[in-house]
Design a protein around this motif. Sequence first.
Motif, PDB file in Angstrom:
ATOM      1  N   TYR A  44       0.835  -1.198   0.000  1.00  0.00           N
ATOM      2  CA  TYR A  44       0.000   0.000   0.000  1.00  0.00           C
ATOM      3  C   TYR A  44       0.877   1.258   0.000  1.00  0.00           C
ATOM      4  N   MET A  45       1.886   1.277   0.856  1.00  0.00           N
ATOM      5  CA  MET A  45       2.767   2.444   0.939  1.00  0.00           C
ATOM      6  C   MET A  45       3.562   2.654  -0.350  1.00  0.00           C
ATOM      7  N   GLY A  46       3.844   1.558  -1.049  1.00  0.00           N
ATOM      8  CA  GLY A  46       4.604   1.660  -2.293  1.00  0.00           C
ATOM      9  C   GLY A  46       3.746   1.885  -3.525  1.00  0.00           C
TER      10      GLY A  46
ATOM     11  N   ILE B  73      -8.757  -4.217   5.586  1.00  0.00           N
ATOM     12  CA  ILE B  73      -7.497  -3.592   5.192  1.00  0.00           C
ATOM     13  C   ILE B  73      -7.432  -2.145   5.677  1.00  0.00           C
ATOM     14  N   SER B  74      -8.528  -1.412   5.528  1.00  0.00           N
ATOM     15  CA  SER B  74      -8.523  -0.014   5.971  1.00  0.00           C
ATOM     16  C   SER B  74      -8.340   0.081   7.477  1.00  0.00           C
ATOM     17  N   THR B  75      -8.918  -0.838   8.230  1.00  0.00           N
ATOM     18  CA  THR B  75      -8.728  -0.847   9.684  1.00  0.00           C
ATOM     19  C   THR B  75      -7.256  -1.021  10.035  1.00  0.00           C
TER      20      THR B  75
ATOM     21  N   LEU C 135      -3.642   5.959   6.867  1.00  0.00           N
ATOM     22  CA  LEU C 135      -4.684   6.536   6.029  1.00  0.00           C
ATOM     23  C   LEU C 135      -4.657   8.055   6.145  1.00  0.00           C
ATOM     24  N   ASP C 136      -5.430   8.710   5.301  1.00  0.00           N
ATOM     25  CA  ASP C 136      -5.555  10.166   5.350  1.00  0.00           C
ATOM     26  C   ASP C 136      -5.906  10.605   6.767  1.00  0.00           C
ATOM     27  N   GLN C 137      -5.003  11.327   7.408  1.00  0.00           N
ATOM     28  CA  GLN C 137      -5.182  11.680   8.821  1.00  0.00           C
ATOM     29  C   GLN C 137      -6.367  12.621   9.047  1.00  0.00           C
TER      30      GLN C 137
ATOM     31  N   ALA D 289      -9.256  12.563   7.359  1.00  0.00           N
ATOM     32  CA  ALA D 289     -10.486  11.771   7.283  1.00  0.00           C
ATOM     33  C   ALA D 289     -10.494  10.627   8.292  1.00  0.00           C
ATOM     34  N   PHE D 290      -9.305  10.041   8.526  1.00  0.00           N
ATOM     35  CA  PHE D 290      -9.228   8.858   9.388  1.00  0.00           C
ATOM     36  C   PHE D 290      -8.058   9.002  10.361  1.00  0.00           C
ATOM     37  N   PRO D 291      -8.239   9.709  11.470  1.00  0.00           N
ATOM     38  CA  PRO D 291      -7.169   9.814  12.470  1.00  0.00           C
ATOM     39  C   PRO D 291      -6.745   8.421  12.944  1.00  0.00           C
ATOM     40  N   ALA D 292      -5.509   8.323  13.373  1.00  0.00           N
ATOM     41  CA  ALA D 292      -4.993   7.037  13.846  1.00  0.00           C
ATOM     42  C   ALA D 292      -5.942   6.435  14.875  1.00  0.00           C
ATOM     43  N   LEU D 293      -6.156   5.137  14.766  1.00  0.00           N
ATOM     44  CA  LEU D 293      -7.168   4.450  15.552  1.00  0.00           C
ATOM     45  C   LEU D 293      -6.783   4.338  17.031  1.00  0.00           C
ATOM     46  N   THR D 294      -7.722   4.720  17.892  1.00  0.00           N
ATOM     47  CA  THR D 294      -7.618   4.436  19.325  1.00  0.00           C
ATOM     48  C   THR D 294      -8.546   3.265  19.606  1.00  0.00           C
TER      49      THR D 294
END
Length: 364
Positions: free
Chosen positions: A31-33, A88-90, A98-100, A102-107
């Motif tokens: 994904y990162m690549g 995968i998105s989780t 992911l786009d911070q 729209a989707f801040p890092a999960l707590t």
Amino acid sequence: MTNLESELEAARRTISTDSYPMSVGELTNMYMGGDLIIRPPFQRLFRWDDDQKSRLVESILIGIPLPSIFVAQDKDGRWELVDGLQRISTLLQLQGLLDQDAFPALTLTGTKYLPSLGGLVWDHEDDEKALTPAQRRDVKRAKIDLKIVQRESDPKTKFDLFQRLNSFGSKLSSQEIRNAQLVGVNPDFVEWLTGLASHEAFGTLIRLPENDIKRKYDEELVLRFLYLHEKSDDEIRSIRNFQDGLEEFSINLAINFDYDYRVAAERVFRDTFDRLVAADEKILGRWDGAKQDFKGGFLNSSFEALAVSLGYLIRNSIDARTDLRECAIEFWSLDAMTARFATGKSTEARLSMMVPAGREIIGA
């Protein structure tokens, strides 16, 4: 060779697949690549809440196998996600990838077996607020079985695969599912479709609840208009399965989308809804003779009889009446326009009556 065997042989030639396991870490690196594609319109369908996301992390940490995910190989050899978006998105959101905005890092939240997950994040300068290095490695090393639809497969087959995978237990709407795969066929087409749905006159007339907008019903209505307004009365009456016809139309349009069609269809669409909104902003509701006004919300029957019919006349350069408000009143005065008819017929039966009736009334 029997008919069934011939059909099986032909169908099997349209799709080529492979299968093997990959670790979460390998998928993350892809994904990162840029080798694992989650297109933005697809990503907007990421709907799990934090509890659902945390239960996935719990499953990985305690060793519960994850279901397969499906990817489709594009012409450049990259993998486009077909099924497995939530999982995968989780995992990407957990890692802050992911786009911070729209989707801040999960707590994480506490789960049935791991209540102490509550409040933890992937990484933190305070060790007590984050998963341990060992736990992060466990997540990255977890294996997921991949089903790969290879690039020589027919695009229509890829579309059908996505539809089938997401029709079992999925809470996505028909148009959300449709958009997610269409964007893999032609993202420009989906962007254009979204642009038409945002046309001011169209939005004013359909007046959909916010939840219907979120579920892309406005975009489905745009597709319905494009699909139906081209058809003659006989073609409308010959529709046997509306949803199948709409799917076939949308995938063909995405594959063959060109500038000339785009310009012509957009002109007809905008002209149609601009004329209707000028006649009465509530014209796609039900006419109430006692109150001499259109009441209630948007109705499919009005949309089909008025918008689809007017679009057909404009597209074919057939003169149309200018007193569209009176046309709508005449439509609702037809003997067949009863509450029982509107709610008691199939889509196909309703279309076969509404569209030709509307065209007969609106035609000058």
